[in-house]
Scaffold this motif. Sequence first.
Motif, mmCIF file in Angstrom:
data_model
loop_
_atom_site.group_PDB
_atom_site.id
_atom_site.type_symbol
_atom_site.label_atom_id
_atom_site.label_comp_id
_atom_site.label_asym_id
_atom_site.label_seq_id
_atom_site.Cartn_x
_atom_site.Cartn_y
_atom_site.Cartn_z
ATOM 1 N N THR A 1 -14.402 -4.741 1.091
ATOM 2 C CA THR A 1 -14.939 -5.116 2.404
ATOM 3 C C THR A 1 -15.999 -4.110 2.856
ATOM 4 O O THR A 1 -17.047 -4.490 3.388
ATOM 5 N N ALA A 2 -15.726 -2.829 2.634
ATOM 6 C CA ALA A 2 -16.686 -1.797 3.012
ATOM 7 C C ALA A 2 -17.986 -1.959 2.232
ATOM 8 O O ALA A 2 -19.083 -1.813 2.797
ATOM 9 N N ALA A 3 -17.893 -2.271 0.951
ATOM 10 C CA ALA A 3 -19.093 -2.472 0.145
ATOM 11 C C ALA A 3 -19.874 -3.695 0.631
ATOM 12 O O ALA A 3 -21.112 -3.662 0.709
ATOM 13 N N ALA A 4 -19.168 -4.761 0.971
ATOM 14 C CA ALA A 4 -19.839 -5.972 1.461
ATOM 15 C C ALA A 4 -20.551 -5.695 2.784
ATOM 16 O O ALA A 4 -21.707 -6.115 2.983
ATOM 17 N N VAL A 5 -19.894 -4.990 3.681
ATOM 18 C CA VAL A 5 -20.525 -4.656 4.965
ATOM 19 C C VAL A 5 -21.750 -3.769 4.736
ATOM 20 O O VAL A 5 -22.797 -3.949 5.362
ATOM 21 N N THR B 1 -10.228 3.044 6.980
ATOM 22 C CA THR B 1 -10.358 1.604 6.745
ATOM 23 C C THR B 1 -11.166 1.340 5.482
ATOM 24 O O THR B 1 -10.819 0.452 4.686
ATOM 25 N N ALA B 2 -12.228 2.107 5.274
ATOM 26 C CA ALA B 2 -13.052 1.930 4.074
ATOM 27 C C ALA B 2 -12.261 2.286 2.824
ATOM 28 O O ALA B 2 -12.418 1.636 1.779
ATOM 29 N N ARG B 3 -11.400 3.287 2.897
ATOM 30 C CA ARG B 3 -10.569 3.644 1.732
ATOM 31 C C ARG B 3 -9.537 2.572 1.444
ATOM 32 O O ARG B 3 -9.232 2.273 0.287
#
Length: 98
Positions: free
Chosen positions: A78-82, A71-73
């Motif tokens: 979104t992964a950076a924001a989380v 999911t992060a890839r």
Amino acid sequence: MALFATDRDLDKQFAALSRQFDDLRKALAKRGDAYYEDGREAASDYYSRLAERLHETLPAIRRRGRAIERTARDHPATAAAVGLVVVGLLASLLVSRR
């Protein structure tokens, strides 16, 4: 004159108290050893139970980790924001404790 203790009486009382103190010290040492052994056995039992549970759930944790990695890839923004939100929450917790 019977009211006053002589040096000999004081020496006898001191010797008796010393023997009682030694007996109490030995009894306390035996109890302390028993409590230590019981605590060590309990900690060993808890550790073995925890290791068993971890061993059972490790494959599920790995699967979920791989799913999160995919999911992060797929969604790096979104992964950076989380990640930034989590770092901000941790920072606010640390600052609020002071």
